[in-house]
Design a protein around this motif. Structure first.
Motif, PDB file in Angstrom:
ATOM      1  N   ALA A   1       0.832  -1.202   0.000  1.00 50.84           N
ATOM      2  CA  ALA A   1       0.000   0.000   0.000  1.00 50.84           C
ATOM      3  C   ALA A   1       0.867   1.253   0.000  1.00 50.84           C
ATOM      4  CB  ALA A   1      -0.931  -0.009   1.210  1.00 50.84           C
ATOM      5  N   LEU A   2       1.926   1.262   0.805  1.00 53.61           N
ATOM      6  CA  LEU A   2       2.828   2.407   0.829  1.00 53.61           C
ATOM      7  C   LEU A   2       3.513   2.599  -0.517  1.00 53.61           C
ATOM      8  CD1 LEU A   2       4.502   1.969   4.340  1.00 53.61           C
ATOM      9  CD2 LEU A   2       2.745   3.612   3.678  1.00 53.61           C
ATOM     10  N   LEU A   3       3.884   1.496  -1.163  1.00 56.10           N
ATOM     11  CA  LEU A   3       4.516   1.574  -2.476  1.00 56.10           C
ATOM     12  C   LEU A   3       3.577   2.228  -3.490  1.00 56.10           C
ATOM     13  CD1 LEU A   3       6.756   0.880  -4.507  1.00 56.10           C
ATOM     14  CD2 LEU A   3       5.754  -1.407  -4.703  1.00 56.10           C
ATOM     15  N   GLY A   4       2.332   1.792  -3.519  1.00 57.88           N
ATOM     16  CA  GLY A   4       1.392   2.373  -4.465  1.00 57.88           C
ATOM     17  C   GLY A   4       1.094   3.822  -4.182  1.00 57.88           C
ATOM     18  N   LEU A   5       1.027   4.199  -2.915  1.00 53.65           N
ATOM     19  CA  LEU A   5       0.759   5.588  -2.574  1.00 53.65           C
ATOM     20  C   LEU A   5       1.964   6.477  -2.838  1.00 53.65           C
ATOM     21  CD1 LEU A   5      -1.256   5.085   0.734  1.00 53.65           C
ATOM     22  CD2 LEU A   5      -2.148   5.735  -1.520  1.00 53.65           C
ATOM     23  N   ALA A   6       3.175   5.900  -2.741  1.00 53.33           N
ATOM     24  CA  ALA A   6       4.374   6.675  -3.038  1.00 53.33           C
ATOM     25  C   ALA A   6       4.514   6.918  -4.530  1.00 53.33           C
ATOM     26  CB  ALA A   6       5.618   5.962  -2.504  1.00 53.33           C
ATOM     27  N   HIS A   7       4.264   5.882  -5.334  1.00 57.41           N
ATOM     28  CA  HIS A   7       4.380   6.014  -6.795  1.00 57.41           C
ATOM     29  C   HIS A   7       3.619   4.867  -7.435  1.00 57.41           C
ATOM     30  CE1 HIS A   7       6.970   6.684 -10.607  1.00 57.41           C
ATOM     31  NE2 HIS A   7       6.040   7.606 -10.490  1.00 57.41           N
ATOM     32  N   LEU A   8       2.572   5.206  -8.159  1.00 58.50           N
ATOM     33  CA  LEU A   8       1.704   4.176  -8.729  1.00 58.50           C
ATOM     34  C   LEU A   8       2.458   3.226  -9.650  1.00 58.50           C
ATOM     35  CD1 LEU A   8      -1.473   6.312  -9.483  1.00 58.50           C
ATOM     36  CD2 LEU A   8      -1.266   4.489  -7.783  1.00 58.50           C
ATOM     37  N   VAL A   9       3.443   3.735 -10.386  1.00 58.73           N
ATOM     38  CA  VAL A   9       4.207   2.886 -11.301  1.00 58.73           C
ATOM     39  C   VAL A   9       4.930   1.786 -10.534  1.00 58.73           C
ATOM     40  CG1 VAL A   9       6.119   2.857 -12.965  1.00 58.73           C
ATOM     41  CG2 VAL A   9       4.433   4.699 -13.032  1.00 58.73           C
ATOM     42  N   GLY A  10       5.258   2.041  -9.276  1.00 59.04           N
ATOM     43  CA  GLY A  10       5.952   1.038  -8.477  1.00 59.04           C
ATOM     44  C   GLY A  10       5.172  -0.246  -8.299  1.00 59.04           C
ATOM     45  N   LEU A  11       3.849  -0.197  -8.470  1.00 58.35           N
ATOM     46  CA  LEU A  11       3.042  -1.416  -8.332  1.00 58.35           C
ATOM     47  C   LEU A  11       3.347  -2.437  -9.421  1.00 58.35           C
ATOM     48  CD1 LEU A  11      -0.404   0.087  -7.281  1.00 58.35           C
ATOM     49  CD2 LEU A  11       1.270  -1.087  -5.838  1.00 58.35           C
ATOM     50  N   LEU A  12       4.075  -2.036 -10.470  1.00 54.38           N
ATOM     51  CA  LEU A  12       4.524  -3.016 -11.463  1.00 54.38           C
ATOM     52  C   LEU A  12       5.432  -4.064 -10.835  1.00 54.38           C
ATOM     53  CD1 LEU A  12       5.265  -0.624 -14.470  1.00 54.38           C
ATOM     54  CD2 LEU A  12       3.400  -2.281 -14.300  1.00 54.38           C
ATOM     55  N   LEU A  13       5.995  -3.753  -9.667  1.00 54.09           N
ATOM     56  CA  LEU A  13       6.815  -4.736  -8.959  1.00 54.09           C
ATOM     57  C   LEU A  13       6.023  -5.994  -8.637  1.00 54.09           C
ATOM     58  CD1 LEU A  13       9.463  -5.402  -7.373  1.00 54.09           C
ATOM     59  CD2 LEU A  13       8.394  -4.281  -5.398  1.00 54.09           C
ATOM     60  N   LEU A  14       4.722  -5.888  -8.515  1.00 52.07           N
ATOM     61  CA  LEU A  14       3.914  -7.046  -8.143  1.00 52.07           C
ATOM     62  C   LEU A  14       3.942  -8.128  -9.218  1.00 52.07           C
ATOM     63  CD1 LEU A  14       0.832  -5.340  -6.474  1.00 52.07           C
ATOM     64  CD2 LEU A  14       2.892  -6.279  -5.409  1.00 52.07           C
ATOM     65  N   ALA A  15       4.219  -7.766 -10.456  1.00 52.07           N
ATOM     66  CA  ALA A  15       4.368  -8.792 -11.491  1.00 52.07           C
ATOM     67  C   ALA A  15       5.540  -9.704 -11.161  1.00 52.07           C
ATOM     68  CB  ALA A  15       4.559  -8.133 -12.858  1.00 52.07           C
ATOM     69  N   ALA A  16       6.645  -9.126 -10.704  1.00 49.35           N
ATOM     70  CA  ALA A  16       7.802  -9.929 -10.305  1.00 49.35           C
ATOM     71  C   ALA A  16       7.491 -10.747  -9.058  1.00 49.35           C
ATOM     72  CB  ALA A  16       9.000  -9.017 -10.058  1.00 49.35           C
ATOM     73  N   HIS A  17       6.818 -10.147  -8.110  1.00 44.64           N
ATOM     74  CA  HIS A  17       6.476 -10.877  -6.880  1.00 44.64           C
ATOM     75  C   HIS A  17       5.533 -12.039  -7.169  1.00 44.64           C
ATOM     76  CE1 HIS A  17       7.611  -7.530  -3.795  1.00 44.64           C
ATOM     77  NE2 HIS A  17       8.603  -7.865  -4.582  1.00 44.64           N
ATOM     78  N   ALA A  18       4.628 -11.860  -8.124  1.00 39.06           N
ATOM     79  CA  ALA A  18       3.720 -12.942  -8.487  1.00 39.06           C
ATOM     80  C   ALA A  18       4.504 -14.145  -9.012  1.00 39.06           C
ATOM     81  CB  ALA A  18       2.712 -12.460  -9.529  1.00 39.06           C
ATOM     82  N   LEU A  19       5.496 -13.879  -9.852  1.00 40.38           N
ATOM     83  CA  LEU A  19       6.301 -14.966 -10.401  1.00 40.38           C
ATOM     84  C   LEU A  19       7.067 -15.693  -9.304  1.00 40.38           C
ATOM     85  CD1 LEU A  19       7.428 -16.510 -12.828  1.00 40.38           C
ATOM     86  CD2 LEU A  19       9.194 -14.737 -13.035  1.00 40.38           C
TER      87      LEU A  19
END
Length: 524
Positions: A214-232
């Motif tokens: 949640a903090l990542l998304g609130l800091a910078h929405l583009v940072g939520l692309l990290l979740l693609a790596a975490h999903a893998l």
């Protein structure tokens, strides 16, 4: 009489160990966790590394290096355009703050709120505005080292942490009054929490991971692309059903707070990101230099990363972190203008982690030497970013010109740079030129960040001559550098300035300044 003793023991006492050995051999193997190195992947240590204080040093040294380098010269560069926007938003009244966010910059609302609280305690000096980013980036360096320790041992942790700390971009954005350092820190913390969660799933760990996402998304929405790596990485875990779907629930909960911001930011897209140029091959080629701080430095980091990049157990976490968000942003940039190197700053920890894995079979001394060599390549950039114009614009230099040459009774007119934007030049003057000797802002009717607009409002074209009056001298400050300071300043302003001649011009980085004096024939 007794028979021959079993191998490895003698007498009747060997029966229990033998049974235990059989049971252990028959037991199913422990599930492998994707980021834990296998025995075949583990290098033989060239020197003993089991000294406890070395592991603490690996975590704390990068924090100290970022603290020193990031704090060095933090007060010298003037606030650039985006930082001036931060200053304006965190010092305006609460009602005006909310009114502006309804129309623009909603995606930065959480960062602005955090900084408003900080400014209430620490003040709004350049150093105070940048200190939260310095603290966040220093924490990020320690987190990078902690991830390296977990996935590769002491060498990888120490080298990755220090390599991250000496990159010029780390210092640059540690001195930036914008949320990028927070995004880097949140991305590193989320990745570390993911590794711990996959090792031992516990409700409190799921909860902590969701909070950091949640903090990542609130800091910078583009940072939520990290979740693609975490999903893998979660999918590759041993117990896929429990681990992956548990991760999915935590990630979904973490994304929820960002959805209103994403929705409101999407409605404001036309007022915020249309200035970003389309992604091209040339812009892609320039990205590594901008991301790491110079061509030679980028080449060194990329070379190490390509050597260490793989989807084997040791490298999978960092490799997925740097590849998938980058590809995700590239795809998104084909539809929405989003490709800016600083938007990928949260992948820099992954690059240094992968590069450090390439050095894992080297001795600690050789790894340290490689980091020092890369650090030396970044020295020219480190010096440059600490100059007065180190953040790309000489905003504070405008004050020096006006202080030396302005006189009582002077008027000041701002010229547009792009699509009528006059905010940056006006913000720079209001920030660095003391009001007691600042020339009169002749055309302003409503200050910046009032009535729901980010920039100031000026007189209507028909009223420009009345608003300007008949001063003997008029200053023009414009973003950009034009040979003719009146060029394309707008028909109404051009007409009002015809009785004036250009007496002198100055150029500071990013701005043009001109002093106009009334022509003798125009005096009645």
């Amino acid at each position: 009489m007794t028979g021959n003793p079993p191998p490895g023991g003698g007498g009747a006492k060997s029966d229990a160990p033998t049974a235990l050995i059989v049971r252990v051999r028959d037991a199913p193997p422990e599930p492998a966790v994707p980021w834990q190195p296998t025995e075949a992947d583990r290098p033989a240590p060239p020197e003993p590394l089991d000294v406890p204080w070395l592991r603490q040093l690996a975590r704390l040294l990068p924090v100290a290096v970022v603290g020193v380098l990031g704090g060095l010269g933090i007060n010298r560069p003037g606030l650039w355009e985006d930082e001036l926007a931060t200053w304006g938003m965190v010092t305006v009244g609460a009602d005006d703050f909310v009114a502006v966010l309804r129309n623009v910059d909603a995606s930065l609302g959480a960062y602005y709120l955090l900084l408003r609280g900080w400014v209430a305690l620490a003040g709004s000096s350049d150093v105070a505005l940048r200190t939260p980013s310095l603290l966040a980036m220093a924490a990020a360096a320690g987190l990078v080292a902690a991830i390296g320790l977990r996935i590769g041992g002491l060498r990888v942790g120490l080298v990755a942490g220090v390599l991250f700390a000496v990159l010029p971009t780390t210092s640059r954005y540690a001195q930036e009054a914008r949320p990028y350092a927070f995004a880097v820190c949140a991305a590193a913390l989320a990745t570390l929490l993911l590794l711990r969660l996959l090792e031992r799933p516990r409700f409190v760990r799921y909860l902590g991971y969701a909070a950091v996402v949640a903090l990542l998304g609130l800091a910078h929405l583009v940072g939520l692309l990290l979740l693609a790596a975490h999903a893998l990485i979660a999918w590759r875990a041993a117990d896929r059903r429990r681990t992956f779907f548990g991760w999915l629930g935590a990630a979904t909960a973490g994304v929820l707070p960002a959805l209103p911001v994403l929705w409101l930011g999407g409605r404001q897209t036309g007022t915020q990101i249309t200035w970003i140029p389309p992604v091209t091959l040339d812009r892609l080629a320039d990205t590594p230099e901008a991301l790491f701080g110079g061509p030679l430095l980028a080449g060194a980091v990329l070379a190490l990363a390509f050597l260490g990049m793989s989807m084997r157990q040791r490298s999978a976490v960092a490799t997925a972190w740097l590849v998938l968000p980058t590809l995700g942003l590239l795809v998104a940039a084909r539809f929405v203008p989003l490709w800016l190197p600083r938007y990928l700053l949260f992948t820099v920890p992954a690059w240094v982690l992968v590069g450090s894995l390439a050095l894992r079979r080297s001795s600690l001394l050789r790894g340290t030497a490689a980091v020092l060599a890369i650090g030396l390549l970044g020295v020219p950039t480190q010096v440059e970013i600490r100059g007065v114009t180190g953040h790309g614009q000489g905003t504070s230099e405008i004050a020096a010109v006006l202080r030396a040459h302005a006189a009582p009774g002077d008027a000041l007119v701002y010229g547009p740079f792009d699509a009528g934007d006059q905010r940056t030049s006006r913000d720079a003057v209001n920030r660095y030129v003391d009001e007691s000797w600042r020339p009169r802002d002749a055309l302003m009717t409503v200050p910046a960040r009032r009535q729901g607009t980010l920039g100031a409002q000026e007189c209507a074209d028909r009223d420009v001559p009345v608003c300007l009056g008949r001063p003997e001298r008029v200053w023009i400050v414009r973003k950009g550098a034009l040979d003719d300071p009146v060029q394309r300043i707008g028909p109404a302003k051009e007409a009002a300035l015809r009785p004036y001649a250009v007496a002198r011009t100055w150029r500071v980085r990013g701005f043009g300044i001109a002093l106009l004096v009334r022509r003798p024939e125009a005096v009645r």
